[in-house]
Design an enzyme around this catalytic site. Structure first.
Site, PDB file in Angstrom:
ATOM      1  CG  ASN A   1      -0.296  -0.400   2.488  1.00  0.00           C
ATOM      2  OD1 ASN A   1       0.250  -1.490   2.595  1.00  0.00           O
ATOM      3  ND2 ASN A   1      -0.328   0.472   3.471  1.00  0.00           N
TER       4      ASN A   1
ATOM      5  CB  SER B   1     -11.430  -2.977   0.874  1.00  0.00           C
ATOM      6  OG  SER B   1     -11.293  -3.534   2.135  1.00  0.00           O
TER       7      SER B   1
ATOM      8  CG  HIS C   1     -12.501   1.722   1.058  1.00  0.00           C
ATOM      9  ND1 HIS C   1     -11.516   2.608   1.405  1.00  0.00           N
ATOM     10  CD2 HIS C   1     -12.231   0.583   1.734  1.00  0.00           C
ATOM     11  CE1 HIS C   1     -10.687   2.024   2.265  1.00  0.00           C
ATOM     12  NE2 HIS C   1     -11.109   0.793   2.479  1.00  0.00           N
TER      13      HIS C   1
ATOM     14  CB  THR D   1     -28.559  -7.966   8.258  1.00  0.00           C
ATOM     15  OG1 THR D   1     -29.331  -8.503   9.313  1.00  0.00           O
ATOM     16  CG2 THR D   1     -29.454  -7.521   7.118  1.00  0.00           C
TER      17      THR D   1
ATOM     18  CB  CYS E   1      -4.662   1.917   7.864  1.00  0.00           C
ATOM     19  SG  CYS E   1      -5.322   1.754   6.216  1.00  0.00           S
TER      20      CYS E   1
HETATM   21  N1  PLP Z   1      -4.473  -4.310   3.417  1.00  0.00           N
HETATM   22  C1  PLP Z   1      -3.930  -3.332   2.675  1.00  0.00           C
HETATM   23  C2  PLP Z   1      -2.765  -3.647   1.784  1.00  0.00           C
HETATM   24  C3  PLP Z   1      -4.458  -2.042   2.745  1.00  0.00           C
HETATM   25  O1  PLP Z   1      -3.923  -1.077   2.003  1.00  0.00           O
HETATM   26  C4  PLP Z   1      -5.550  -1.785   3.597  1.00  0.00           C
HETATM   27  C5  PLP Z   1      -6.072  -0.416   3.734  1.00  0.00           C
HETATM   28  O2  PLP Z   1      -5.398   0.547   3.487  1.00  0.00           O
HETATM   29  C6  PLP Z   1      -6.094  -2.851   4.337  1.00  0.00           C
HETATM   30  C7  PLP Z   1      -5.529  -4.101   4.208  1.00  0.00           C
HETATM   31  C8  PLP Z   1      -7.282  -2.657   5.208  1.00  0.00           C
HETATM   32  O3  PLP Z   1      -8.405  -2.423   4.410  1.00  0.00           O
HETATM   33  P1  PLP Z   1      -9.776  -1.843   5.019  1.00  0.00           P
HETATM   34  O4  PLP Z   1      -9.391  -0.577   5.705  1.00  0.00           O
HETATM   35  O5  PLP Z   1     -10.623  -1.628   3.837  1.00  0.00           O
HETATM   36  O6  PLP Z   1     -10.284  -2.836   5.972  1.00  0.00           O
END
Ligand code: PLP
Length: 388
Positions: A150, A198, A200, A239, A320
């Site tokens: 990321n 994910s 988003h 749900t 994150c």
């Molecule tokens: N794994 C990676 C490589 C990510 O970049 C992210 C979020 O930035 C996640 C896991 C976690 O994803 P989420 O925040 O959609 O749960």
């Protein structure tokens, strides 16, 4: 605002927004209440979305499960495999540059008796495949390696990893959160056992994700994380998030992989390096996802640089873990100094960014870097060759 923080989250595509709307209003049925029309309409939407997602990944609909996103999926897989395979062993292999979601669950599982091997990487974020192979023992229950990082965009050699795991009869779980939507992945070609992503991160909604669990002759066992009703064959109660599920499928369905994102990213990197001295791109020569650049601006703190560009969204680390002032664990693992890690910024594009935006951002970065360096004693010392 010019938005270049697409690895943190993305804009909801118009097509996705349109697809979601009916399920937020008229079609509000519970997908498990199939005794009536409203419930059946919701259930049909969920199952159709499952088919679309499976098609996109070349998987089977029964192999796709819905969760609230990758953090939940990662928790479910690591905790659930650790619980189910305790008779086989307690050894998990991962990597120092994994997302904090993986690293923090591994730390938790270590307290519960797991032995975790954290593979190192070289200065370009590459793992040593021989080291991976030699670390897999008969006690290894899971290899957990991400598809793309990321922060740097560095891609792991998925096919080679999957083959090693197959040969050693060990499960391979791949966090593909930053990969899906940017690169096409064919799960028939690459024998990954378990994979998550994910919504988003690919112009879909937040709070929805998918978990792929391969159907094999020796079935993969994962203990549920969320107990509740019998949704998802008892693997994930609760749900169904129908609008989220519909949005996730639509987001994946509309991706046009023939429009190469790397043209914009490469243009950005070339222009930037032509304008700013002492600026380097981490792992530039290595396979990276097409939208990501992680740039070191020597002796310019990323956080300070960001304050000079109030109308550009960039990242000085993973969203994150924002609020965390430690230098990036990813860049540290790639043998960068604390100073260089603090002076690095992540720029992540989407298919909605334009060349004109890149030109504006390069100009703003050039002006800001020059201004900061002009008033920086350490930069003056460095330039004059007097930095001890
Ligand atoms: N794994 C990676 C490589 C990510 O970049 C992210 C979020 O930035 C996640 C896991 C976690 O994803 P989420 O925040 O959609 O749960």
């Amino acid at each position: 605002m010019i938005y270049l923080d697409n690895n943190a989250t993305t804009y909801i595509a118009d097509e996705v927004f349109e697809a979601i709307l009916p399920y937020l209003k008229g079609e509000y049925g519970n997908a498990s209440s199939i005794q009536h029309k409203k419930g059946r309409a919701a259930s049909h939407a969920v199952e159709y979305a499952r088919t679309v997602i499976a098609d996109q990944l070349n998987a089977k609909p029964k192999e796709v499960l819905f969760t609230s996103g990758s953090t939940e999926s990662i928790n479910m897989v690591l905790k659930g495999v650790f619980e189910q395979y305790h008779l086989k062993g307690n050894h998990i292999i991962t990597c120092e540059t994994e997302h904090k979601a993986v690293l923090s669950i591994c730390a938790y599982l270590e307290k519960k008796g797991a032995t975790v091997t954290y593979l190192p990487v070289d200065k370009n974020g590459q793992i040593d495949l021989q080291l991976l192979r030699s670390n897999i023992s008969k006690h290894t229950i899971l290899v957990c390696l991400m598809a793309a990082n990321n922060e740097t965009g560095v891609i792991h050699p998925l096919e080679a990893i999957a083959e090693i795991c197959q040969e050693k009869d060990t499960l391979f779980f791949c966090d593909a959160t930053q990969y899906i939507g940017k690169e096409k992945l064919d799960l028939q070609r690459i024998p990954i056992d378990i994979m998550c992503f994910s919504g988003h991160k690919l112009h879909g909604p937040k709070g929805i994700g998918a978990l792929f669990i391969r159907r094999k002759s020796k079935p993969i066992q994962i203990a549920p994380l969320v107990h509740g009703g019998n949704q998802e064959n008892g693997l994930r109660g609760g749900t169904y998030n129908v609008s989220g599920i519909v949005g996730l499928a639509k987001a994946l369905e509309i991706i046009d992989y023939s429009t190469p994102l790397n043209e914009l990213r490469n243009y950005f990197e070339e222009t930037l390096m032509a304008h700013i001295e002492e600026c380097t791109i981490h792992a530039i020569q290595f396979p990276r996802i097409h939208n990501t650049s992680n740039v070191l601006f020597k002796y310019v703190k990323g956080s300070e640089l960001m304050t000079k560009l109030p109308n550009v969204a960039l990242s000085s680390g993973s969203a994150c873990v924002s609020g965390n002032r430690d230098p990036s664990h990813v860049l540290k693992a790639m043998h960068r100094s604390d100073e260089d890690a603090y002076c690095s910024l992540r720029i992540s594009f989407s298919r909605y960014n334009t060349k004109a935006e890149v030109d504006t951002v390069v100009q703003e970065l050039t002006d800001a870097v020059t201004k900061i360096r002009d008033s920086s004693p350490i930069w003056q010392l460095y330039k004059s060759g007097n930095l001890g």
